[in-house]
Enzyme design. Structure first.
Site, mmCIF file in Angstrom:
data_model
loop_
_atom_site.group_PDB
_atom_site.id
_atom_site.type_symbol
_atom_site.label_atom_id
_atom_site.label_comp_id
_atom_site.label_asym_id
_atom_site.label_seq_id
_atom_site.Cartn_x
_atom_site.Cartn_y
_atom_site.Cartn_z
ATOM 1 N N ASN A 1 22.436 -47.600 -21.883
ATOM 2 C CA ASN A 1 22.145 -47.528 -20.700
ATOM 3 C C ASN A 1 23.056 -48.660 -19.640
ATOM 4 O O ASN A 1 23.473 -48.711 -18.767
ATOM 5 C CB ASN A 1 20.797 -47.821 -20.399
ATOM 6 C CG ASN A 1 19.950 -46.378 -20.703
ATOM 7 O OD1 ASN A 1 20.610 -45.332 -20.621
ATOM 8 N ND2 ASN A 1 18.721 -46.556 -21.133
ATOM 9 N N HIS B 1 22.815 -45.309 -16.867
ATOM 10 C CA HIS B 1 21.719 -44.359 -16.999
ATOM 11 C C HIS B 1 21.937 -43.135 -17.113
ATOM 12 O O HIS B 1 21.514 -42.282 -17.975
ATOM 13 C CB HIS B 1 20.454 -44.569 -16.024
ATOM 14 C CG HIS B 1 19.912 -46.013 -16.344
ATOM 15 N ND1 HIS B 1 18.773 -46.096 -17.138
ATOM 16 C CD2 HIS B 1 20.131 -47.057 -15.991
ATOM 17 C CE1 HIS B 1 18.253 -47.446 -17.283
ATOM 18 N NE2 HIS B 1 19.012 -47.891 -16.439
ATOM 19 N N ASP C 1 21.172 -40.748 -20.404
ATOM 20 C CA ASP C 1 20.284 -39.364 -20.182
ATOM 21 C C ASP C 1 21.090 -38.290 -21.024
ATOM 22 O O ASP C 1 20.399 -37.508 -21.854
ATOM 23 C CB ASP C 1 20.164 -38.964 -18.792
ATOM 24 C CG ASP C 1 19.266 -39.794 -17.985
ATOM 25 O OD1 ASP C 1 18.496 -40.546 -18.685
ATOM 26 O OD2 ASP C 1 18.998 -39.637 -16.897
ATOM 27 N N GLU D 1 13.141 -43.802 -25.534
ATOM 28 C CA GLU D 1 14.082 -43.536 -26.706
ATOM 29 C C GLU D 1 13.361 -43.130 -27.720
ATOM 30 O O GLU D 1 13.955 -43.107 -28.963
ATOM 31 C CB GLU D 1 15.097 -44.187 -26.819
ATOM 32 C CG GLU D 1 14.846 -45.670 -27.249
ATOM 33 C CD GLU D 1 14.742 -46.664 -26.020
ATOM 34 O OE1 GLU D 1 14.324 -47.796 -26.346
ATOM 35 O OE2 GLU D 1 14.407 -46.071 -25.103
#
Length: 210
Positions: free
Chosen positions: A87, A92, A96, A122
């Site tokens: 990230n 981000h 994803d 996660e």
């Protein structure tokens, strides 16, 4: 015309029954209780896996069935190693996409009757009905290999992801509830991470040392 309508109803019912035999009893019972809108509230919107509340419900029902039928039950607690760096480095949105790829790889590695949910950012929880810890460990090794081989050309061609996996089974000493089983798997996960990550760890008892 009435006979044809009745046959169509029977065919529809039969197809539904065939579909339901492909997933565990715990999931069938849960799905039967939910209308479509409620089902959506039980699913993680990013990964399309069960969300934390639902996977814990499934674990509760699976543990009760284990107590009733004395069938083995194993759980895997899984964490994507150093995921914060993904990230921080790529953003981000990229993170994803990586999580979605990991989720898909995990789901494809499982049997139809197994259940998987996103437990945290996660982290994932997998419930393996009628599965001894030794079998669960073999599955975990395949999962590690599958995820190591994932590539993410839309994010970074050289990006590689590894997992840490903690395993606990219903045969472990000192278990009194599904919470104990999950805590045991969580402790095993913590040990796998402390030992260098990208590996599995199997916990055999609730005692401080196995």
């Amino acid at each position: 015309e009435d006979d044809l309508s009745a046959l169509a109803d029977i065919a529809s019912w039969a197809q539904t029954e065939l579909n339901l035999t492909q997933i565990s009893d715990a999931q069938v019972q849960l799905i039967s209780e939910l209308d479509e809108a409620y089902q959506q509230a039980r699913i993680d919107s990013l990964t399309r896996l069960w969300n934390q509340g639902t996977i814990k419900q499934i674990l509760h029902r699976a543990f009760q069935r284990h107590l009733l039928n004395l069938t083995p039950l194993s759980v895997l607690m899984i964490d994507a190693d150093h995921f914060k760096k993904v990230n921080d480095t790529y953003g981000h949105a990229a993170g994803d996409k990586v999580l979605q790829s990991i989720s898909s790889a995990l789901r494809q590695a499982l049997r139809p009757q197994d259940a998987i949910g996103r437990y945290g950012g996660e982290e994932f929880l997998i419930i393996l009905d009628d599965c001894e810890p030794r079998q669960a460990a073999e599955l975990a090794k395949r999962i590690l290999s599958r995820v190591r081989n994932l590539r993410f050309p839309d994010v970074a061609p050289d990006l590689k992801i590894t997992l840490s996996i903690g395993i606990a089974g219903s045969s472990a000493r000192g278990l009194e509830s599904e919470t104990d089983l999950m805590d045991l798997a969580d402790r095993a996960l913590y040990r796998a991470k402390n030992n260098g990550r990208d590996q599995i760890c199997l916990r055999h008892s609730t005692e401080a040392q196995d």
